[in-house]
Design an enzyme around this catalytic site. Structure first.
Site, PDB file in Angstrom:
ATOM      1  N   LYS A 223     -10.831   6.753  -4.745  1.00 53.70           N
ATOM      2  CA  LYS A 223      -9.558   7.702  -4.421  1.00 53.70           C
ATOM      3  C   LYS A 223      -8.624   7.467  -4.462  1.00 53.70           C
ATOM      4  CE  LYS A 223      -6.488   6.189  -0.416  1.00 53.70           C
ATOM      5  NZ  LYS A 223      -5.227   7.167  -0.738  1.00 53.70           N
ATOM      6  N   GLY A 275      -3.061  -1.439  -6.778  1.00 57.18           N
ATOM      7  CA  GLY A 275      -2.132  -1.347  -5.407  1.00 57.18           C
ATOM      8  C   GLY A 275      -1.207  -2.697  -5.080  1.00 57.18           C
ATOM      9  N   SER A 276      -0.537  -2.373  -3.675  1.00 54.71           N
ATOM     10  CA  SER A 276       0.342  -3.553  -3.814  1.00 54.71           C
ATOM     11  C   SER A 276      -0.515  -4.775  -2.906  1.00 54.71           C
ATOM     12  CB  SER A 276       1.154  -2.527  -2.134  1.00 54.71           C
ATOM     13  OG  SER A 276       0.111  -2.517  -1.326  1.00 54.71           O
ATOM     14  N   THR A 277      -0.081  -5.760  -2.949  1.00 59.53           N
ATOM     15  CA  THR A 277      -0.454  -7.047  -2.495  1.00 59.53           C
ATOM     16  C   THR A 277      -0.603  -7.182  -1.510  1.00 59.53           C
ATOM     17  OG1 THR A 277       0.887  -8.479  -4.376  1.00 59.53           O
ATOM     18  CG2 THR A 277       0.344  -9.850  -2.070  1.00 59.53           C
ATOM     19  N   GLY A 280      -4.399  -5.245  -1.001  1.00 56.39           N
ATOM     20  CA  GLY A 280      -5.453  -6.349  -1.797  1.00 56.39           C
ATOM     21  C   GLY A 280      -5.252  -6.786  -0.510  1.00 56.39           C
ATOM     22  N   GLU A 297      -5.850  -5.435  -8.618  1.00 62.42           N
ATOM     23  CA  GLU A 297      -4.549  -5.599  -9.783  1.00 62.42           C
ATOM     24  C   GLU A 297      -3.705  -5.127  -8.840  1.00 62.42           C
ATOM     25  OE1 GLU A 297      -2.010  -4.749 -11.383  1.00 62.42           O
ATOM     26  OE2 GLU A 297      -2.430  -2.751 -12.131  1.00 62.42           O
ATOM     27  N   CYS A 331       4.094  -1.867 -12.304  1.00 65.77           N
ATOM     28  CA  CYS A 331       3.572  -3.118 -11.800  1.00 65.77           C
ATOM     29  C   CYS A 331       4.118  -4.510 -12.644  1.00 65.77           C
ATOM     30  CB  CYS A 331       2.379  -3.365 -11.510  1.00 65.77           C
ATOM     31  SG  CYS A 331       0.852  -2.591 -12.691  1.00 65.77           S
ATOM     32  N   GLU A 428       8.735  -7.484  -5.219  1.00 68.55           N
ATOM     33  CA  GLU A 428       8.824  -6.370  -6.356  1.00 68.55           C
ATOM     34  C   GLU A 428       9.711  -5.142  -5.569  1.00 68.55           C
ATOM     35  OE1 GLU A 428       4.901  -4.434  -6.083  1.00 68.55           O
ATOM     36  OE2 GLU A 428       5.232  -4.531  -8.338  1.00 68.55           O
TER      37      GLU A 428
HETATM   38  P1  NDP Z   1      -0.744   0.929  -1.323  1.00 70.77           P
HETATM   39  O1  NDP Z   1      -0.849  -0.116  -2.175  1.00 70.77           O
HETATM   40  O2  NDP Z   1      -0.393   0.894  -0.190  1.00 70.77           O
HETATM   41  O3  NDP Z   1      -1.458   2.325  -2.227  1.00 70.77           O
HETATM   42  C1  NDP Z   1      -2.398   1.891  -2.907  1.00 70.77           C
HETATM   43  C2  NDP Z   1      -3.589   3.003  -2.647  1.00 70.77           C
HETATM   44  O4  NDP Z   1      -3.982   2.091  -2.125  1.00 70.77           O
HETATM   45  C3  NDP Z   1      -3.714   3.648  -2.321  1.00 70.77           C
HETATM   46  O5  NDP Z   1      -4.162   5.004  -2.962  1.00 70.77           O
HETATM   47  C4  NDP Z   1      -3.130   3.526  -1.020  1.00 70.77           C
HETATM   48  O6  NDP Z   1      -3.404   5.146  -0.344  1.00 70.77           O
HETATM   49  C5  NDP Z   1      -4.180   2.827  -0.488  1.00 70.77           C
HETATM   50  N1  NDP Z   1      -4.457   1.981   0.399  1.00 70.77           N
HETATM   51  C6  NDP Z   1      -3.282   2.092   1.319  1.00 70.77           C
HETATM   52  N2  NDP Z   1      -3.927   1.717   2.701  1.00 70.77           N
HETATM   53  C7  NDP Z   1      -5.273   0.949   2.591  1.00 70.77           C
HETATM   54  C8  NDP Z   1      -5.946   0.626   2.435  1.00 70.77           C
HETATM   55  N3  NDP Z   1      -5.847   0.149   4.132  1.00 70.77           N
HETATM   56  N4  NDP Z   1      -7.616   0.046   2.756  1.00 70.77           N
HETATM   57  C9  NDP Z   1      -7.258   0.397   1.639  1.00 70.77           C
HETATM   58  N5  NDP Z   1      -6.911   1.384   0.628  1.00 70.77           N
HETATM   59  C10 NDP Z   1      -5.043   1.593   1.531  1.00 70.77           C
HETATM   60  O7  NDP Z   1       1.391   1.083  -2.389  1.00 70.77           O
HETATM   61  P2  NDP Z   1       1.740   1.955  -1.848  1.00 70.77           P
HETATM   62  O8  NDP Z   1       2.264   3.260  -2.017  1.00 70.77           O
HETATM   63  O9  NDP Z   1       2.384   1.580  -0.401  1.00 70.77           O
HETATM   64  O10 NDP Z   1       3.575   1.247  -1.983  1.00 70.77           O
HETATM   65  C11 NDP Z   1       3.491   0.681  -1.477  1.00 70.77           C
HETATM   66  C12 NDP Z   1       4.604  -0.724  -2.726  1.00 70.77           C
HETATM   67  O11 NDP Z   1       2.451  -1.436  -3.369  1.00 70.77           O
HETATM   68  C13 NDP Z   1       5.109  -0.240  -3.688  1.00 70.77           C
HETATM   69  O12 NDP Z   1       6.193  -0.395  -3.916  1.00 70.77           O
HETATM   70  C14 NDP Z   1       4.667  -1.288  -5.037  1.00 70.77           C
HETATM   71  O13 NDP Z   1       5.971  -2.713  -5.005  1.00 70.77           O
HETATM   72  C15 NDP Z   1       4.112  -2.174  -4.548  1.00 70.77           C
HETATM   73  N6  NDP Z   1       2.574  -1.087  -6.047  1.00 70.77           N
HETATM   74  C16 NDP Z   1       2.134  -1.902  -6.748  1.00 70.77           C
HETATM   75  C17 NDP Z   1       1.341  -0.972  -7.218  1.00 70.77           C
HETATM   76  C18 NDP Z   1       0.428  -1.651  -8.760  1.00 70.77           C
HETATM   77  O14 NDP Z   1      -0.023  -0.934  -9.555  1.00 70.77           O
HETATM   78  N7  NDP Z   1       0.466  -3.041  -8.020  1.00 70.77           N
HETATM   79  C19 NDP Z   1       0.628   0.631  -7.131  1.00 70.77           C
HETATM   80  C20 NDP Z   1       1.184   0.742  -5.574  1.00 70.77           C
HETATM   81  C21 NDP Z   1       2.290   0.415  -5.196  1.00 70.77           C
HETATM   82  P3  NDP Z   1      -2.617   6.123   0.887  1.00 70.77           P
HETATM   83  O15 NDP Z   1      -1.620   6.488  -0.977  1.00 70.77           O
HETATM   84  O16 NDP Z   1      -2.835   7.619   1.251  1.00 70.77           O
HETATM   85  O17 NDP Z   1      -1.548   5.343   1.130  1.00 70.77           O
END
Ligand code: NDP
Length: 518
Positions: A223, A275-277, A280, A297, A331, A428
């Site tokens: 996804k 993605g976000s902590t 995660g 990650e 990140c 972050e």
């Molecule tokens: P998210 O963690 O929400 O998004 C990352 C992925 O997870 C997207 O595909 C998102 O889908 C999906 N997702 C969202 N909610 C869920 C859930 N409950 N269960 C499973 N998957 C889910 O990041 P954000 O886009 O909200 O960004 C917020 C903050 O996270 C940023 O400001 C940054 O600080 C951090 N971040 C860190 C990243 C990294 O590389 N470590 C990358 C991105 C963000 P969808 O897009 O459809 O919501």
């Protein structure tokens, strides 16, 4: 000799730029001169836009399940926007739990009937083929990525796409050598793996996840993030072009809840999330007790440590690259500058000079250094955290630069006088914002660098090799760069400690994550 004069040659039309558009060709000898130049002359480049037409974006995309494009069960779509113009790019299927179920069924079938039965060297051929197609279609991918994510074309063209191709190439090499990856044990694939990726490196994160998964013999349901689905959907086309058996890779677009539906499905044996902590943690909680393998990650708050003996101009470049690459939406961004007190004033002056020459604007222009922020929501997050920095007493500085009228752009921002307790030093920001903290001794630098809930990356700038080894060994960070920053290679593992997650991607360690061994 004839006295006749040769006919006068007609004057060639020579295009000359208006004098004001041509700054005197002066080479700055020091960075201090550069800011003076930037202020006193236009220091302008002619626009060098990449062609949008290379992207061939369709008006509407479905889900990629079992080798075919399918409509989502809901019949609904969401729009993906160009962050640089706020204009819609395409309509994308809004998948849900029912679609996740169909995709997992397809992946499970493909695993049982085809992929797990294929000779490893045959799997390798598909991966090599995918890598070659990515290379052949690299311009199309780079333009699509830039239009959908807002990152500068120079970065998508020179970093994201070549590295994505390199990951498939590298893991293709492992596909028929798995017994050497786990010597003395029998490597086995997990089966169906579920992968959820973010918006900051959409194609590259896809490659980091799909390439090792396929090489190890798994099938995939992936996804992409809702704001950056296009290169993943273009990748679906690459899978078809490579004749990858149907169901081996399934790509489904939809909201975060669908990511959770993929992760928690009992048929999914391994989950990989970037993605976000906070998300995660939710995923870890959602699958706890089900015996699934998991790699997370997550975020970071990396320290880029500059010692007084560092090559200062080189360190300035490294700090700039560390925080302004991909608008700081990285990140492992070097978002905390730790600079030794004895050189702090000089270093900050050089840094400001260099920041004054950064070109912020149209991501499709090949001269652009800092492109658009990925979404309005992310702009608001950055704005809120920057406001907290000012309110808590840090000093804010931004170069003079004119931002485009439309689109989500943020000025490169430098904070000095930052305390470790400030939110801008702890959280972050995921934007082009650098928080500076000073230190006096090596021990103090190490303590401050480790004083974070995260542990993904760090940078060390010093001329002393012994100091690099001494400091690197004490930094609690998954990746430590020395006299460089933000270098990635498919053969190198990447991952974090503490709230930056666990497990590694890339290299042999990244392959292990997709194998069970008995
Ligand atoms: P998210 O963690 O929400 O998004 C990352 C992925 O997870 C997207 O595909 C998102 O889908 C999906 N997702 C969202 N909610 C869920 C859930 N409950 N269960 C499973 N998957 C889910 O990041 P954000 O886009 O909200 O960004 C917020 C903050 O996270 C940023 O400001 C940054 O600080 C951090 N971040 C860190 C990243 C990294 O590389 N470590 C990358 C991105 C963000 P969808 O897009 O459809 O919501």
């Amino acid at each position: 000799m004839s006295s006749e004069q040769p006919p006068k040659r007609p004057e060639r039309a020579v295009k000359r730029a208006a004098p004001s558009a041509l700054p005197a060709p002066v080479t700055p000898s020091t960075p201090h001169v550069a800011s003076a130049l930037a202020a006193s002359s236009p220091w302008a480049y002619a626009p060098a836009p990449e062609s949008k037409e290379l992207a061939l974006i369709r008006p509407r995309y479905g889900l990629f399940i079992d080798g075919q494009e399918r409509a989502p069960a809901s019949g609904e779509v969401v729009i993906t926007y160009n962050p640089a113009t706020e204009e819609p790019l395409a309509e994308v299927a809004k998948g849900g739990a029912e679609d996740a179920d169909r995709a997992i069924s397809a992946a499970e079938r493909a695993y049982r009937k085809v992929w797990s039965k294929l000779a490893p060297r045959e799997r390798a051929k598909y991966l090599y083929r995918i890598s070659r197609i990515l290379q052949e279609r690299s311009r199309e991918f780079a333009v699509t990525e830039t239009l959908d994510s807002g990152k500068p074309i120079r970065e998508s063209r020179d970093v994201d796409v070549p590295l994505a191709a390199a990951h498939f190439w590298y893991y293709a090499g492992w596909a028929d050598k798995l017994q050497y990856a786990v010597p003395g044990r029998r490597p086995e694939s997990h089966g169906v793996v579920g992968q959820v990726i973010p918006w900051n490196f959409p194609l590259l994160m896809l490659a980091w996840k799909i390439a090792p998964a396929l090489a190890a013999g798994n099938t995939v349901v992936l996804k992409p993030a809702s704001t950056t689905p296009l290169t993943a959907l273009l990748f679906a086309d690459v899978c078809r072009q490579a004749d990858l058996p149907p169901g081996v890779v399934n790509i489904i677009t939809g909201p975060g809840e669908m990511g959770m539906a993929i992760a928690t499905d009992p048929r999914v044996a391994k989950v990989a999330f970037t993605g976000s902590t906070s998300v995660g943690i939710k995923i870890a909680q959602g699958i706890a007790g089900h015996g699934k393998a998991l790699t997370l990650e997550l975020g970071g708050k990396a320290a880029n440590i500059v010692f007084e003996d560092a090559a200062l101009d080189q360190a300035v470049e490294g700090v700039i690259n560390g925080i302004f690459f991909n608008q700081g939406e990285v990140c492992c961004a070097g978002s905390r500058l730790l600079v030794q007190e004895s050189i702090a004033e000089d270093f900050i002056a050089r840094l400001k000079d260099r920041m004054s020459t950064l070109r912020v604007g149209d991501p499709m222009d090949k001269n652009t250094d800092v492109g658009a922020i990925n979404s309005r929501a992310q702009m608001e997050t950055i704005g809120e955290l920057v406001a907290s920095g000012v309110a808590e007493g840090a000093n804010l500085w931004q170069p003079e630069c004119v931002l485009p009228d439309r689109g989500w752009f943020y000025k490169p921002t430098l904070f000095t006088n930052v305390a470790q307790s400030h939110r801008i030093a702890r959280e972050e920001i995921f934007g082009p914002v650098l928080s500076t903290i000073t230190f006096r001794t090596v021990d103090e630098a190490i303590e401050k660098a480790n004083n974070t809930a995260y542990g993904l990356s760090a940078g060390i700038w010093t001329e002393k090799g012994s100091r690099i080894l001494q400091v690197a060994a004490q930094l609690k960070a998954g990746v430590v760069w020395a006299n460089t920053f933000n270098r990635f290679d498919p053969t190198s593992p990447f991952g974090g400690y503490k709230e930056s997650g666990y497990g590694r991607e890339g290299g042999l360690q990244g392959l292990h994550a997709y194998l069970r061994s008995s």
